[in-house]
Motif scaffolding. Structure first.
Motif, PDB file in Angstrom:
ATOM      1  N   ARG A  36       0.804   3.923  -3.011  1.00 35.91           N
ATOM      2  CA  ARG A  36       0.405   5.330  -2.841  1.00 35.91           C
ATOM      3  C   ARG A  36       1.499   6.269  -3.332  1.00 35.91           C
ATOM      4  O   ARG A  36       1.228   7.260  -4.007  1.00 35.91           O
ATOM      5  CB  ARG A  36       0.069   5.620  -1.377  1.00 35.91           C
ATOM      6  CG  ARG A  36      -1.291   5.137  -0.945  1.00 35.91           C
ATOM      7  CD  ARG A  36      -1.685   5.681   0.409  1.00 35.91           C
ATOM      8  NE  ARG A  36      -0.717   5.353   1.441  1.00 35.91           N
ATOM      9  CZ  ARG A  36      -0.772   4.267   2.223  1.00 35.91           C
ATOM     10  NH1 ARG A  36      -1.754   3.409   2.072  1.00 35.91           N
ATOM     11  NH2 ARG A  36       0.142   4.054   3.144  1.00 35.91           N
TER      12      ARG A  36
ATOM     13  N   ARG B   1       1.275   8.930  -6.489  1.00 36.22           N
ATOM     14  CA  ARG B   1       1.494  10.369  -6.335  1.00 36.22           C
ATOM     15  C   ARG B   1       2.577  10.888  -7.274  1.00 36.22           C
ATOM     16  O   ARG B   1       2.570  12.050  -7.643  1.00 36.22           O
ATOM     17  CB  ARG B   1       1.861  10.704  -4.896  1.00 36.22           C
ATOM     18  CG  ARG B   1       0.665  10.713  -3.970  1.00 36.22           C
ATOM     19  CD  ARG B   1       0.976  11.396  -2.659  1.00 36.22           C
ATOM     20  NE  ARG B   1       2.192  10.926  -2.031  1.00 36.22           N
ATOM     21  CZ  ARG B   1       2.235  10.122  -0.971  1.00 36.22           C
ATOM     22  NH1 ARG B   1       1.126   9.695  -0.433  1.00 36.22           N
ATOM     23  NH2 ARG B   1       3.382   9.761  -0.457  1.00 36.22           N
TER      24      ARG B   1
ATOM     25  N   ARG C   2       0.827  -1.212   0.000  1.00 37.87           N
ATOM     26  CA  ARG C   2       0.000   0.000   0.000  1.00 37.87           C
ATOM     27  C   ARG C   2       0.859   1.259   0.000  1.00 37.87           C
ATOM     28  O   ARG C   2       0.583   2.210  -0.731  1.00 37.87           O
ATOM     29  CB  ARG C   2      -0.955   0.006   1.198  1.00 37.87           C
ATOM     30  CG  ARG C   2      -2.169  -0.868   1.025  1.00 37.87           C
ATOM     31  CD  ARG C   2      -3.223  -0.595   2.085  1.00 37.87           C
ATOM     32  NE  ARG C   2      -2.723  -0.737   3.435  1.00 37.87           N
ATOM     33  CZ  ARG C   2      -2.736  -1.873   4.137  1.00 37.87           C
ATOM     34  NH1 ARG C   2      -3.221  -2.962   3.597  1.00 37.87           N
ATOM     35  NH2 ARG C   2      -2.268  -1.908   5.370  1.00 37.87           N
TER      36      ARG C   2
ATOM     37  N   GLY D 276      -4.878   7.124  -9.114  1.00 40.29           N
ATOM     38  CA  GLY D 276      -4.788   6.083  -8.100  1.00 40.29           C
ATOM     39  C   GLY D 276      -4.996   4.690  -8.669  1.00 40.29           C
ATOM     40  O   GLY D 276      -5.876   4.463  -9.475  1.00 40.29           O
TER      41      GLY D 276
END
Length: 161
Positions: free
Chosen positions: A109, A113, A105, A119
Motif C-alpha cells: 500500500r 501511494r 500488504r 494499486g
C-alpha cells in the motif's frame, strides 16, 4: 433516449478495449513476426512462464497473454499476476510464504501511494528478515523502494533509491 443509450454503448466499449490494451512497453510488438517479437520481449525483461504464450516481467510485475495469428502477434492482453504463478509482487508466490501477509500488504500500500502509483503495481524484488523486522525491496515503475516493516504491518521506514 436512443441517443443516450448509444453514447453509453460507445463509452462501455471504449473502457473495455482500454482494459485489454497491451502494456505500453510491448504494445509496439502487435503485428510483428512472432520469432522477432519473442526475442524483443526477452530483451525487454519478459520471460515465458507457460507454454500457452503467457509471459512475465520480473521488473514491472506484468503478466501478459500473447495471441498469434498467421505467425504474428495479433494481440497482447495484460493478465492478473496469478496467471503467471505470481502474487501482486514479483517474487514467486512460493517465496512469499515466509513474509508475514500484513507486512506485505502494508509495504504494498505504501509503495502504491508513492508517486500515486496505480494499486498493485509494486513488485517485491527481494526480502530479508532483519531481526524483528523485514526489509522488502519494492519496485514500482521508475523507482526502487526499501520498506522496513514489522511482521504486524507497521511501516517503520520507506527509502527511495
Amino acid at each position: 433516449m436512443k441517443r443516450i443509450i448509444g453514447l453509453g454503448d460507445i463509452f462501455c466499449s471504449f473502457s473495455i478495449s482500454a482494459l485489454a490494451a497491451a502494456p505500453g512497453d510491448i504494445a509496439d510488438l502487435v503485428g510483428s513476426r512472432a520469432a522477432d517479437a519473442a526475442s524483443k520481449m526477452q530483451a525487454r525483461g519478459y520471460h515465458h512462464v507457460r507454454s500457452d504464450n503467457i509471459w512475465w516481467n520480473d521488473k514491472t510485475g506484468i503478466c501478459v497473454n500473447v495471441h498469434l495469428s498467421n505467425g504474428r502477434y495479433s494481440r497482447i492482453d495484460r493478465l492478473r499476476p496469478s496467471a503467471c504463478g505470481r502474487t501482486s509482487a514479483g517474487l514467486p508466490a512460493s517465496e512469499l510464504g515466509n513474509i508475514p501477509a500484513r507486512a506485505l500488504r502494508a509495504c504494498g500500500r505504501r509503495a502504491d501511494r508513492y508517486r500515486s502509483a496505480r494499486g498493485g503495481t509494486n513488485v517485491v524484488e527481494a526480502a530479508e528478515q532483519t531481526g524483528p523486522t523485514w526489509l522488502l525491496t519494492m519496485a514500482i515503475p521508475h523507482y526502487v523502494l526499501k520498506c522496513t516493516v514489522t511482521p504486524s504491518g507497521r511501516v517503520i521506514r520507506m527509502d527511495v533509491k
